[in-house]
Design an enzyme around this catalytic site. Structure first.
Site, mmCIF file in Angstrom:
data_model
loop_
_atom_site.group_PDB
_atom_site.id
_atom_site.type_symbol
_atom_site.label_atom_id
_atom_site.label_comp_id
_atom_site.label_asym_id
_atom_site.label_seq_id
_atom_site.Cartn_x
_atom_site.Cartn_y
_atom_site.Cartn_z
ATOM 1 N N GLN A 238 0.674 -1.443 0.135
ATOM 2 C CA GLN A 238 -0.407 -0.485 0.441
ATOM 3 C C GLN A 238 0.761 1.337 -0.272
ATOM 4 O O GLN A 238 1.650 1.439 1.087
ATOM 5 C CB GLN A 238 -1.068 0.180 1.317
ATOM 6 C CG GLN A 238 -1.604 1.383 1.155
ATOM 7 C CD GLN A 238 -1.836 1.264 2.141
ATOM 8 O OE1 GLN A 238 -1.289 2.076 3.260
ATOM 9 N NE2 GLN A 238 -3.080 1.418 3.554
ATOM 10 N N SER B 27 1.743 7.204 2.258
ATOM 11 C CA SER B 27 2.368 8.015 3.209
ATOM 12 C C SER B 27 3.439 8.481 1.996
ATOM 13 O O SER B 27 4.192 7.493 1.542
ATOM 14 C CB SER B 27 2.997 7.408 4.700
ATOM 15 O OG SER B 27 1.816 6.764 5.212
ATOM 16 N N SER C 60 5.721 -1.051 3.877
ATOM 17 C CA SER C 60 5.868 -2.197 4.269
ATOM 18 C C SER C 60 6.213 -3.257 2.683
ATOM 19 O O SER C 60 5.227 -3.254 2.083
ATOM 20 C CB SER C 60 4.725 -3.092 4.917
ATOM 21 O OG SER C 60 4.782 -2.332 5.985
ATOM 22 N N GLU D 46 -8.232 -1.765 8.168
ATOM 23 C CA GLU D 46 -7.589 -2.017 9.095
ATOM 24 C C GLU D 46 -8.249 -1.634 10.644
ATOM 25 O O GLU D 46 -7.520 -2.301 11.335
ATOM 26 C CB GLU D 46 -6.705 -0.812 8.794
ATOM 27 C CG GLU D 46 -5.225 -0.996 9.449
ATOM 28 C CD GLU D 46 -4.444 0.713 9.271
ATOM 29 O OE1 GLU D 46 -4.544 1.162 8.746
ATOM 30 O OE2 GLU D 46 -3.195 0.554 9.971
#
Lengths: 365, 405
Positions: B128, B131, B163, B246
């Protein structure tokens, strides 16, 4: 999994919050502050008794409704939230002791009066010069008690006291008919809930269960008191959040500032941590679970932290107006200390929590 | 009140447990030495394929997308049971937990049909890309731009804290497609091929010494318009639905992180400043109690949520306190415990395993207080969404993005 209050208990809690919103709350508390005010609101007490709240936890065989600890906790939360000037939490704590430790004759003698509201029962635990529930100077000899208990919440106007006293095999509980004892008023930091001094000079007393019952009662009482504290903390938070939504400074409502809103968030965090442990406590009471000791101690510590923090930050976030005599903030600020003094303070219970964890670890090893 | 499964839950748990007993034998104990990345990926892929074949993937997803069409309790029960083993986990948690539900909710049906099955079986790994260096807490401040070019979009910019970017085949990326609109309005989400020309992934070395995240650079990366997720300009709304997935995944204390039990064990073997074992010292006992109250309080708060889910109700807002409590508690407890151990707590060379874990926990907790919402943003969320306080003053909110300061 069912880790929540029953619908019945929630309904009783809602009913109690509604009645107290009408008949108790901070304006009633302010009237109760007057020096010549009665010890408690007798009309409200009669209404509570008529609604069966004093009978909630009393077994049906003794004129009660035979409800669970969940109902007691819901009532304690509603009372704590409204600062209700009635000896309800004291009576709930005494009822729990009589329920756990009372023999058939004792229950038959006292429960009907407790259930119909005619017998107000209180808990005499504190002693001058001590803050340790295990080290008591009031002692029992041949079914008489000697010593002084103070401060005792709701003492004036009560008929029955459940007294903690040192006995041959450790501290335990005793039943004392208050007609035979010396009762005086005692001023405390709490200007709303009346406290007293109970002097026992060879006063006749009946043993109420064993020293093991006393230990178990401390745990159950801690859970009920945790809900009272959660109620008080929640009201202090609600009052502060409302103020933060309306008070304007530097051209905007103060609730927009992180310095203010983060403290409100911290109030919520502390309250929810306390709720989680208190709910665990009820689950352990209901199931006679092995984790009651740790759950009760954690609930007590977390709820006292929540009540103190919310009381203190309520004054702080209201600013100067919060420090005035006329502001309702002082009720919550002062009540936090009442709650702490009710059954051993934070330090004692934190130590009891660690002791419970050590015992559990030893058993598991 | 009870902590028991319902009959249906108990049956599902028994089935799961029997399957794990028969299939996860090699993961009964943690690996003697941590797996290297290649082995971790290979093991993750093999384990995911095994789960897929047995019907333990996409448990809550609709059957139309290859899911099992079951409720959240089944997914939680599977997670609890698998958690008793040490099977490789984590590689798919973001992809399957957040990315792919966004793809099948907002992507075009042909694209979803191509990518969802391969992700579910574990052949393709997803990450994903939200940020950015200048868009952390202020996530809508995204500057990575996507410009329309015929039937394609050209992406330029930089993402950070991604990540598993280095192990991923695809990602979902939020880009600014219209800088003349206010910041929340000019964003659009796309699928991106992590191996496409112009993509560059660089590991970030954290202050803890490890490298769990990446920077991802986009240099004229081309994606077809068919890979757009949601309408042009709806990127913020789509991102919010991604982040909603999430919510249930937000856990308590990381499974192997030290807690109050570690502090108790340590305090038994250390001498207090006034003499005697530290475990008898009042301040140490207070700290153990506080640590228990915070960590176990969050576990119990999660049980409240599970109880609601089990009854088919929505969990209450109290879940929002979890991470803010857990991360700070981890940091405070680790610092206290390390200080208690004195010089030994400070020396890393030859440190005993408990102290080594505490040192790691102290360093990692500094990141945990930032990741997935800083302590400060989480307090804003509690104050604004739960308590109803007004939002922070945001002077750039309604200005065109390219006109804001």
């Amino acid at each position: 999994m069912n880790f929540d209050f029953s619908d019945d208990a929630k309904a009783l809690g809602d009913q109690a919050k509604k009645l107290f919103a009408d008949k108790a709350g901070t304006s009633a508390a302010r009237k109760a502050m007057a020096k010549d005010a009665p010890a408690f609101d007798a009309a409200l007490w009669a209404e509570i008794a008529a609604l069966g709240w004093t009978a909630a936890r009393v077994p049906e065989a003794h004129g009660g409704l035979g409800m669970s600890a969940e109902e007691s906790c819901m009532l304690a939360e509603a009372a704590g939230g409204s600062l209700a000037c009635v000896p309800l939490v004291s009576t709930l704590l005494a009822t729990e002791a009589l329920l756990m430790a009372g023999n058939e004759a004792q229950q038959a003698k006292y429960f009907p009066g407790i259930a119909d509201g005619s017998c107000i029962a209180v808990v005499a635990w504190n002693e001058p010069g001590s803050a340790n529930p295990q080290a008591l100077s009031v002692s029992a000899e041949a079914n008489t008690l000697n010593g002084v208990k103070a401060p005792v919440a709701d003492l004036a106007g009560a008929q029955l006291a459940i007294v903690a006293a040192a006995g041959a095999d450790g501290p335990s509980l005793w039943l004392v008919d208050l007609a035979a004892a010396k009762v005086e008023t005692l001023e405390t930091m709490d200007l709303v809930r009346r406290h007293g001094r109970l002097t026992l000079n060879g006063v006749a007393a009946e043993p109420l269960g064993s020293s093991a019952d006393y230990q178990l009662w401390l745990d159950r009482a801690a859970v009920i008191l945790a809900y009272e504290a959660i109620g008080t903390a929640t009201s202090a938070m609600a009052m502060t959040v409302e103020y933060a939504k309306t008070r304007v400074a530097f051209g905007q409502t103060i609730g927009r500032y992180q310095g203010v809103k983060h403290k409100c968030a911290d109030m919520y965090i502390k309250i929810e941590l306390a709720r989680a442990h208190a709910l665990h406590g009820i689950a352990m009471i209901s199931s006679n679970g092995a984790e009651l000791r740790q759950a009760a101690a954690a609930a007590r510590v977390a709820s006292l932290d929540a009540a103190s923090f919310c009381g203190e930050e309520a004054v702080q976030l209201h600013g100067g107006i919060g420090f005035t005599w006329e502001s309702d903030c002082q009720f919550y600020y002062r009540r936090a200390r009442t709650l702490s003094a009710a059954l051993g303070g934070r330090g004692w219970w934190a130590d009891r929590l660690v002791r419970a964890l050590e015992l559990r670890n030893r058993a598991a090893a | 009140m009870d902590f028991n499964d319902t009959a249906a839950e108990a049956e599902y748990r028994a089935t799961v447990r029997a399957w794990l007993e028969a299939n996860a034998d090699e993961y009964r104990e943690p690996p003697a030495t941590p797996w290297k990345l290649d082995e971790f990926i290979a093991r993750s892929k093999a384990w995911q394929a095994k789960k897929f074949a047995a019907g333990y993937t996409g448990i809550t997803w609709p059957k139309a997308f290859g899911g099992q069409g079951l409720g959240p309790m089944q997914s939680i029960i599977y997670g609890q049971e698998e958690g008793r083993f040490h099977a490789p986990s984590g590689l798919y948690s973001i992809g399957l937990g957040m990315c792919i539900p966004t793809v099948f909710t907002h992507g075009n049906p042909e694209v979803a049909a191509r990518y969802v099955p391969k992700a579910l079986v574990g052949d393709e790994v997803w990450c994903q890309l939200f940020s950015e260096p200048a868009a952390g807490s202020d996530l809508a401040g995204i500057r990575t731009k996507a410009v329309k070019d015929g039937d394609d979009w050209i992406i330029d910019g930089q993402k950070v804290w991604t990540s598993f970017a280095h192990a991923s085949d695809y990602g979902i990326v939020v880009c600014r497609t219209d800088p003349s609109k206010p910041k929340h309005k000019g964003l659009t989400m796309f699928i991106v091929d992590m191996k496409a020309p112009g993509m560059e992934v660089r590991g970030i070395k954290q202050m803890s010494g490890g490298s769990d995240f990446n920077e991802v650079f986009f240099n004229n990366v081309r994606v077809p318009d068919a890979w757009r997720l949601g309408a042009e300009g709806d990127g913020w709304k789509v991102a919010l639905t991604t982040l909603m997935h999430e919510r249930l995944a937000v856990g308590g204390k990381p499974k192997h992180a030290p807690g109050y039990a570690t502090l108790m064990k340590l305090a038994k073997g250390v001498e207090a400043p006034n003499g005697g074992p530290a475990i008898e010292a009042g301040d140490v006992r207070q700290r153990i109690a506080q640590s228990y109250i915070n960590d176990e309080g969050i576990k119990l708060t999660q049980l409240r949520a599970l109880s609601a889910l089990s009854k088919g109700e929505m969990p209450g807002p109290e879940q929002s306190i979890s991470k803010v409590v857990v991360a700070k508690t981890m940091q405070e407890m680790a610092a206290f415990a390390l200080d208690l151990a004195g010089g030994d707590g400070f020396v890393t060379e030859g440190a005993d395993p408990e102290l080594d874990k505490l040192q790691g926990s102290y360093l990692w907790s500094a990141g945990l207080r930032i990741a997935g919402g800083t302590d400060e943003i989480l307090r804003n969320i509690i104050a604004e969404r739960v308590l109803g306080l007004p939002g922070d003053l945001r002077p750039d909110k309604d200005k065109p993005f390219n006109a804001a300061a």
